[in-house]
Design an enzyme around this catalytic site. Sequence first.
Site, PDB file in Angstrom:
ATOM      1  N   ASP A   1      -2.393 -10.771  -2.253  1.00 38.82           N
ATOM      2  CA  ASP A   1      -2.934 -10.244  -0.990  1.00 38.82           C
ATOM      3  C   ASP A   1      -4.395  -9.834  -1.259  1.00 38.82           C
ATOM      4  O   ASP A   1      -4.709  -9.365  -2.357  1.00 38.82           O
ATOM      5  CB  ASP A   1      -2.109  -9.032  -0.544  1.00 38.82           C
TER       6      ASP A   1
ATOM      7  N   HIS B   1      -6.104  -7.404  -0.324  1.00 37.06           N
ATOM      8  CA  HIS B   1      -6.314  -5.967  -0.524  1.00 37.06           C
ATOM      9  C   HIS B   1      -5.662  -5.512  -1.818  1.00 37.06           C
ATOM     10  O   HIS B   1      -4.718  -6.144  -2.307  1.00 37.06           O
ATOM     11  CB  HIS B   1      -5.746  -5.198   0.675  1.00 37.06           C
TER      12      HIS B   1
ATOM     13  N   ASP C   1      -4.278 -13.022   3.559  1.00 36.52           N
ATOM     14  CA  ASP C   1      -5.520 -12.487   4.106  1.00 36.52           C
ATOM     15  C   ASP C   1      -6.725 -12.741   3.204  1.00 36.52           C
ATOM     16  O   ASP C   1      -7.842 -12.350   3.537  1.00 36.52           O
ATOM     17  CB  ASP C   1      -5.386 -10.990   4.451  1.00 36.52           C
TER      18      ASP C   1
ATOM     19  N   HIS D   1       0.819  -1.227   0.000  1.00 38.69           N
ATOM     20  CA  HIS D   1       0.000   0.000   0.000  1.00 38.69           C
ATOM     21  C   HIS D   1       0.848   1.270   0.000  1.00 38.69           C
ATOM     22  O   HIS D   1       0.300   2.363  -0.182  1.00 38.69           O
ATOM     23  CB  HIS D   1      -0.924   0.045   1.217  1.00 38.69           C
TER      24      HIS D   1
END
Length: 367
Positions: free
Chosen positions: A180, A182, A268, A143
């Site tokens: 991931d 996200h 995740d 991120h």
Amino acid sequence: MTIGYVWNTVYGWADTGSGSLFPADATTGLQPIGHHLAHPDTKRRFHELVAVSGLLDRLRPVRAVPATEADILRVHTAEHLARIKEESLLPKGGDAGDGCSPFGRGGYEIAALSAGGAIQLVDQVVSRTIDTGYALVNPPGHHAYRAGGMGFCIFNNISIAAAYAKDVLGLERVAVVDWDVHHGNGTQEIWYSDPSVLTVSLHQHLCFPPNSGYLEERGTGAGEGFSINIPLPPASGDAAYVHAMDEVVLPALREFRPELILVASGFDASIMDPLARQMVTSAGFARLTRRVLDVAAELCEGRIAFVQEGGYSPHYVPFCGLAVLRELLGDPYEPDPYSPIVSTQGGDVLLDHEAEAIQAAAHAPAM
Ligand code: 6DK
Ligand code: ZN
């Protein structure tokens, strides 16, 4: 086969503060808690299972050395680096940039070591000291954008490693596959106008960050078509992730012809994760791993390196990680203690709306 492995005890010392997701705040009822959702114990438990399972004895340790300022500045602004260094000297540390990514005093040193772990792994994969490998680094990175951190990420480890591969090792084309759960928004932003780095992100649509990872984000200028997003609906499981890999990720990699593949490996998207609502099992992560290993063998003499991102189930992340490492070592998948529960929840069936979402990503205009 020589499989490299990065872990450093200091990764487990990352101080995520006394909050759970947002900083503890008695005025709003956010009670302090012993373990932040991103507490590094989850990754330390992964490492401990690697050791106790005996896998560690079959892996070649790759020593993390801190990324230099020059390494970090290939990707980040001088202002971002300076602010992190400054806040890292404060008695209580600081925040990566969004107010919910705390780090303690000395957080800069841990973040530089995390990026440095990714660099060392990539260096050894490209030079063929190792065949492939896994960097179990912390804090995560995907991120973090050029000018700031967010979502627990201080520096964009995988981009720093990609930039090193290009600028220092002389590679011309690097692909990042990000599973991931996200959106890999930082990695996408860093390379958005650059056709030498293909970024592909599979993610639960709009899980985090709140407003990115749309199908329509495809890169700009010379980089148009070199950012690929595969936004998946909630409850996507092994079947949807494998289908997305087969229908979108692998064809894009074949078209791009990378010299190196980097996998942003978060766990995740797992069925037991508290921060997302996907249903991938350890068996699914093994299948995804097998596919990227095979495509790396086909396209770039097996040059592929895995870099840890998120994953928030201290119970299940270690088994997902073990399943990936076992694939790297060429071992067959073996069920783990959670398999009887997680394999009967329906995530291994591809549903129509999942197939439609994946087809939409497959039909986005090519690079
Ligand atoms: N916060 C990561 O796993 C980090 O991708 C995930 C960070 C999730 C933050 C949780 C969240 C919000 C949501 C809306 C508005 C503000 C904050 F980087 C990795 F560690 F890999 O949903
Ligand atoms: Zn994540």
